[in-house]
Motif scaffolding. Structure first.
Motif, PDB file in Angstrom:
ATOM      1  N   ALA A  81      34.308  44.686  37.510  1.00 39.87           N
ATOM      2  CA  ALA A  81      35.001  43.898  38.528  1.00 39.87           C
ATOM      3  C   ALA A  81      36.275  43.264  37.994  1.00 39.87           C
ATOM      4  O   ALA A  81      37.159  42.891  38.764  1.00 39.87           O
ATOM      5  CB  ALA A  81      34.067  42.813  39.070  1.00 39.87           C
ATOM      6  N   ALA A  82      36.394  43.155  36.658  1.00 41.23           N
ATOM      7  CA  ALA A  82      37.596  42.559  36.074  1.00 41.23           C
ATOM      8  C   ALA A  82      38.757  43.539  36.043  1.00 41.23           C
ATOM      9  O   ALA A  82      39.907  43.132  35.826  1.00 41.23           O
ATOM     10  CB  ALA A  82      37.299  42.068  34.660  1.00 41.23           C
ATOM     11  N   ALA A  83      38.483  44.818  36.256  1.00 43.43           N
ATOM     12  CA  ALA A  83      39.531  45.846  36.171  1.00 43.43           C
ATOM     13  C   ALA A  83      40.260  45.979  37.505  1.00 43.43           C
ATOM     14  O   ALA A  83      40.287  47.042  38.123  1.00 43.43           O
ATOM     15  CB  ALA A  83      38.914  47.177  35.760  1.00 43.43           C
ATOM     16  N   GLN A  84      40.828  44.879  37.955  1.00 50.95           N
ATOM     17  CA  GLN A  84      41.590  44.848  39.206  1.00 50.95           C
ATOM     18  C   GLN A  84      42.968  44.266  38.916  1.00 50.95           C
ATOM     19  O   GLN A  84      43.121  43.386  38.057  1.00 50.95           O
ATOM     20  CB  GLN A  84      40.855  44.003  40.262  1.00 50.95           C
ATOM     21  CG  GLN A  84      39.495  44.572  40.650  1.00 50.95           C
ATOM     22  CD  GLN A  84      38.629  43.553  41.383  1.00 50.95           C
ATOM     23  OE1 GLN A  84      38.911  42.363  41.362  1.00 50.95           O
ATOM     24  NE2 GLN A  84      37.581  44.024  42.022  1.00 50.95           N
ATOM     25  N   GLU A  92      45.707  43.529  49.553  1.00 50.68           N
ATOM     26  CA  GLU A  92      46.563  44.601  49.051  1.00 50.68           C
ATOM     27  C   GLU A  92      45.771  45.594  48.207  1.00 50.68           C
ATOM     28  O   GLU A  92      46.014  46.809  48.281  1.00 50.68           O
ATOM     29  CB  GLU A  92      47.706  44.009  48.233  1.00 50.68           C
ATOM     30  CG  GLU A  92      48.751  43.287  49.064  1.00 50.68           C
ATOM     31  CD  GLU A  92      49.730  42.507  48.210  1.00 50.68           C
ATOM     32  OE1 GLU A  92      50.766  42.074  48.762  1.00 50.68           O
ATOM     33  OE2 GLU A  92      49.462  42.308  46.997  1.00 50.68           O
ATOM     34  N   THR A  93      44.859  45.086  47.414  1.00 50.35           N
ATOM     35  CA  THR A  93      44.030  45.957  46.581  1.00 50.35           C
ATOM     36  C   THR A  93      43.258  46.940  47.445  1.00 50.35           C
ATOM     37  O   THR A  93      43.219  48.147  47.165  1.00 50.35           O
ATOM     38  CB  THR A  93      43.052  45.112  45.753  1.00 50.35           C
ATOM     39  OG1 THR A  93      43.792  44.243  44.880  1.00 50.35           O
ATOM     40  CG2 THR A  93      42.116  45.985  44.930  1.00 50.35           C
ATOM     41  N   LEU A  94      42.645  46.439  48.506  1.00 55.16           N
ATOM     42  CA  LEU A  94      41.862  47.305  49.388  1.00 55.16           C
ATOM     43  C   LEU A  94      42.759  48.212  50.224  1.00 55.16           C
ATOM     44  O   LEU A  94      42.421  49.378  50.474  1.00 55.16           O
ATOM     45  CB  LEU A  94      40.976  46.455  50.298  1.00 55.16           C
ATOM     46  CG  LEU A  94      39.888  45.643  49.593  1.00 55.16           C
ATOM     47  CD1 LEU A  94      39.162  44.752  50.599  1.00 55.16           C
ATOM     48  CD2 LEU A  94      38.899  46.553  48.894  1.00 55.16           C
ATOM     49  N   ALA A  95      43.912  47.700  50.659  1.00 55.51           N
ATOM     50  CA  ALA A  95      44.822  48.508  51.474  1.00 55.51           C
ATOM     51  C   ALA A  95      45.339  49.706  50.680  1.00 55.51           C
ATOM     52  O   ALA A  95      45.470  50.817  51.223  1.00 55.51           O
ATOM     53  CB  ALA A  95      45.985  47.653  51.962  1.00 55.51           C
ATOM     54  N   LEU A  96      45.618  49.503  49.397  1.00 53.88           N
ATOM     55  CA  LEU A  96      46.075  50.604  48.562  1.00 53.88           C
ATOM     56  C   LEU A  96      44.972  51.650  48.398  1.00 53.88           C
ATOM     57  O   LEU A  96      45.217  52.861  48.487  1.00 53.88           O
ATOM     58  CB  LEU A  96      46.517  50.082  47.198  1.00 53.88           C
ATOM     59  CG  LEU A  96      47.006  51.141  46.200  1.00 53.88           C
ATOM     60  CD1 LEU A  96      48.194  51.918  46.761  1.00 53.88           C
ATOM     61  CD2 LEU A  96      47.371  50.483  44.863  1.00 53.88           C
ATOM     62  N   SER A  97      43.744  51.185  48.177  1.00 53.41           N
ATOM     63  CA  SER A  97      42.616  52.116  48.065  1.00 53.41           C
ATOM     64  C   SER A  97      42.417  52.888  49.361  1.00 53.41           C
ATOM     65  O   SER A  97      42.125  54.089  49.351  1.00 53.41           O
ATOM     66  CB  SER A  97      41.334  51.354  47.706  1.00 53.41           C
ATOM     67  OG  SER A  97      41.430  50.786  46.420  1.00 53.41           O
ATOM     68  N   MET A 133      34.135  36.069  43.265  1.00 49.10           N
ATOM     69  CA  MET A 133      35.050  36.635  44.256  1.00 49.10           C
ATOM     70  C   MET A 133      35.511  38.032  43.835  1.00 49.10           C
ATOM     71  O   MET A 133      35.665  38.934  44.666  1.00 49.10           O
ATOM     72  CB  MET A 133      36.241  35.704  44.460  1.00 49.10           C
ATOM     73  CG  MET A 133      35.889  34.394  45.148  1.00 49.10           C
ATOM     74  SD  MET A 133      37.281  33.237  45.177  1.00 49.10           S
ATOM     75  CE  MET A 133      38.428  34.101  46.256  1.00 49.10           C
ATOM     76  N   ARG A 134      35.738  38.217  42.536  1.00 50.18           N
ATOM     77  CA  ARG A 134      36.106  39.558  42.049  1.00 50.18           C
ATOM     78  C   ARG A 134      34.976  40.548  42.309  1.00 50.18           C
ATOM     79  O   ARG A 134      35.211  41.716  42.648  1.00 50.18           O
ATOM     80  CB  ARG A 134      36.436  39.504  40.559  1.00 50.18           C
ATOM     81  CG  ARG A 134      37.785  38.873  40.227  1.00 50.18           C
ATOM     82  CD  ARG A 134      37.972  38.779  38.716  1.00 50.18           C
ATOM     83  NE  ARG A 134      39.227  38.156  38.353  1.00 50.18           N
ATOM     84  CZ  ARG A 134      40.325  38.817  37.965  1.00 50.18           C
ATOM     85  NH1 ARG A 134      40.297  40.139  37.908  1.00 50.18           N
ATOM     86  NH2 ARG A 134      41.422  38.170  37.646  1.00 50.18           N
ATOM     87  N   GLN A 135      33.746  40.091  42.124  1.00 50.66           N
ATOM     88  CA  GLN A 135      32.606  40.973  42.395  1.00 50.66           C
ATOM     89  C   GLN A 135      32.570  41.351  43.873  1.00 50.66           C
ATOM     90  O   GLN A 135      32.326  42.519  44.216  1.00 50.66           O
ATOM     91  CB  GLN A 135      31.293  40.288  41.995  1.00 50.66           C
ATOM     92  CG  GLN A 135      31.123  40.066  40.494  1.00 50.66           C
ATOM     93  CD  GLN A 135      30.815  41.354  39.738  1.00 50.66           C
ATOM     94  OE1 GLN A 135      31.019  42.449  40.225  1.00 50.66           O
ATOM     95  NE2 GLN A 135      30.326  41.216  38.521  1.00 50.66           N
ATOM     96  N   ARG A 136      32.791  40.394  44.735  1.00 44.70           N
ATOM     97  CA  ARG A 136      32.783  40.695  46.172  1.00 44.70           C
ATOM     98  C   ARG A 136      33.906  41.678  46.526  1.00 44.70           C
ATOM     99  O   ARG A 136      33.708  42.599  47.318  1.00 44.70           O
ATOM    100  CB  ARG A 136      32.912  39.402  46.982  1.00 44.70           C
ATOM    101  CG  ARG A 136      31.663  38.527  46.940  1.00 44.70           C
ATOM    102  CD  ARG A 136      31.854  37.227  47.700  1.00 44.70           C
ATOM    103  NE  ARG A 136      30.688  36.374  47.643  1.00 44.70           N
ATOM    104  CZ  ARG A 136      29.687  36.383  48.529  1.00 44.70           C
ATOM    105  NH1 ARG A 136      29.737  37.231  49.557  1.00 44.70           N
ATOM    106  NH2 ARG A 136      28.666  35.580  48.404  1.00 44.70           N
ATOM    107  N   LEU A 137      35.069  41.486  45.915  1.00 42.43           N
ATOM    108  CA  LEU A 137      36.168  42.407  46.166  1.00 42.43           C
ATOM    109  C   LEU A 137      35.829  43.804  45.640  1.00 42.43           C
ATOM    110  O   LEU A 137      36.119  44.816  46.296  1.00 42.43           O
ATOM    111  CB  LEU A 137      37.447  41.892  45.497  1.00 42.43           C
ATOM    112  CG  LEU A 137      38.693  42.758  45.678  1.00 42.43           C
ATOM    113  CD1 LEU A 137      39.066  42.869  47.153  1.00 42.43           C
ATOM    114  CD2 LEU A 137      39.866  42.191  44.865  1.00 42.43           C
ATOM    115  N   GLY A 138      35.197  43.859  44.455  1.00 46.10           N
ATOM    116  CA  GLY A 138      34.799  45.151  43.904  1.00 46.10           C
ATOM    117  C   GLY A 138      33.780  45.862  44.776  1.00 46.10           C
ATOM    118  O   GLY A 138      33.847  47.085  44.966  1.00 46.10           O
ATOM    119  N   ILE A 139      32.838  45.111  45.327  1.00 41.98           N
ATOM    120  CA  ILE A 139      31.849  45.704  46.228  1.00 41.98           C
ATOM    121  C   ILE A 139      32.509  46.170  47.511  1.00 41.98           C
ATOM    122  O   ILE A 139      32.184  47.230  48.060  1.00 41.98           O
ATOM    123  CB  ILE A 139      30.720  44.697  46.503  1.00 41.98           C
ATOM    124  CG1 ILE A 139      29.940  44.409  45.209  1.00 41.98           C
ATOM    125  CG2 ILE A 139      29.764  45.226  47.575  1.00 41.98           C
ATOM    126  CD1 ILE A 139      28.960  43.256  45.312  1.00 41.98           C
TER     127      ILE A 139
END
Length: 299
Positions: A81-84, A92-97, A133-139
């Protein structure tokens, strides 16, 4: 489905993963357990095409990860999860994916809602996020493509109790809808509550695999009789090893039928005969990995 066959990874003289074979079935949550340095993360990286194996194969939905057409739409992966990108916002992270995998932008809002990141939180830079929060974003990223398979390494790190419960329900629902889940975690109580099957690895090799109920069921029998001495002697004569208990009776690795036959042959009246019961996942884990753990307790 995930199918791993004779997966091996060697770094020079170090054998990180040693001839690992197992399957993770659709409709089930498979817990992937092992002490630090056991090879779990290396194995998961090989499954997802990030690390080439020395030998063996890993197939997801019948193909190597890299051979899947648009694998991000079939397999949801969270390994770190830290590799963001710290400078992007969560949205933006999710939009790019979504752009890279061909997912509609509407999915970004859907998965943000699923993982409980508010619009305000989604608009913040990832560098300001807590670990939870990073974990939630990663999930959210793992769920973005509406995958058939989830491969998650320590997804509960940093989550509070409510977040852990939410994740447990999420994985149960995903599997109930026919999805395949491979879950690695050090939170054994959570694995015990959510997993249907367990794969335990130590020093790069599988030390146990099976359904959770079968692995947690302690083998053996407790027996008490009107003449424990006579039954003890009868069991030993039949080749059944026994251990006397301070409160009376004894335990044995033999099953109840074997003990009952020994008692019948000796003419001893049995007053109590039962399975020894189930053990917890922590007890099983420590038992299976005692020789493989990196941390040793000094006397």
């Amino acid at each position: 489905m995930i199918t791993v066959e004779h997966l091996t990874k060697r770094y020079g003289p170090v054998l990180a993963v040693n001839d690992v074979s197992f399957t993770a079935q659709p409709g089930l949550v498979t817990g992937f357990l092992g002490p630090n340095g056991a090879g779990k993360s290396t194995a998961m990286r090989m499954m997802t095409g990030l690390t080439p194996p020395t030998s063996g194969t890993a197939r997801i939905l019948g193909k190597p990860y890299g051979a899947l057409a648009n694998p991000g739409r079939r397999v949801g992966v969270l390994l770190d999860a830290a590799a963001q990108h710290a400078g992007r916002t969560g949205r933006e992270t999710l939009a790019l994916s979504a752009l890279l995998t061909g997912v509609g932008r509407h999915r970004v809002d859907e998965v943000l809602d699923v993982v409980g990141l508010t619009p305000d939180e989604a608009g913040r830079r990832v560098r300001t996020y807590s670990l939870g929060m990073r974990q939630r974003l990663g999930i959210a990223g793992a769920l973005l493509g509406e995958p058939d398979v989830l491969i998650l390494d320590e997804p509960a790190n940093g989550l509070d109790p409510a977040g852990i419960r939410w994740m447990r329900d999420l994985l149960r629902d995903f599997a109930a809808d026919g999805g395949t889940v491979l879950l690695s975690s050090h939170l054994l109580t959570e694995i015990e509550q959510v997993a249907d099957r367990l794969v335990v690895i130590g020093r790069g090799r599988i030390v146990a695999e099976g359904t959770k109920d079968d692995l947690l069921r302690a083998a053996g029998t407790f027996v008490r009789s009107t003449d424990d001495d006579a039954l003890d002697a009868a069991c030993r004569a039949a080749g059944i090893e026994v251990a006397r208990q301070p409160g009376g009776g004894f335990t044995t690795a033999a099953d109840a039928e074997q003990v009952a036959r020994a008692a019948l042959a000796a003419g001893v009246l049995v007053t109590e005969l039962r399975d020894t019961g189930s053990r917890g996942l922590e007890e099983l884990f420590l038992e299976l990995t005692a020789d493989d753990a990196r941390e040793q307790v000094s006397a």
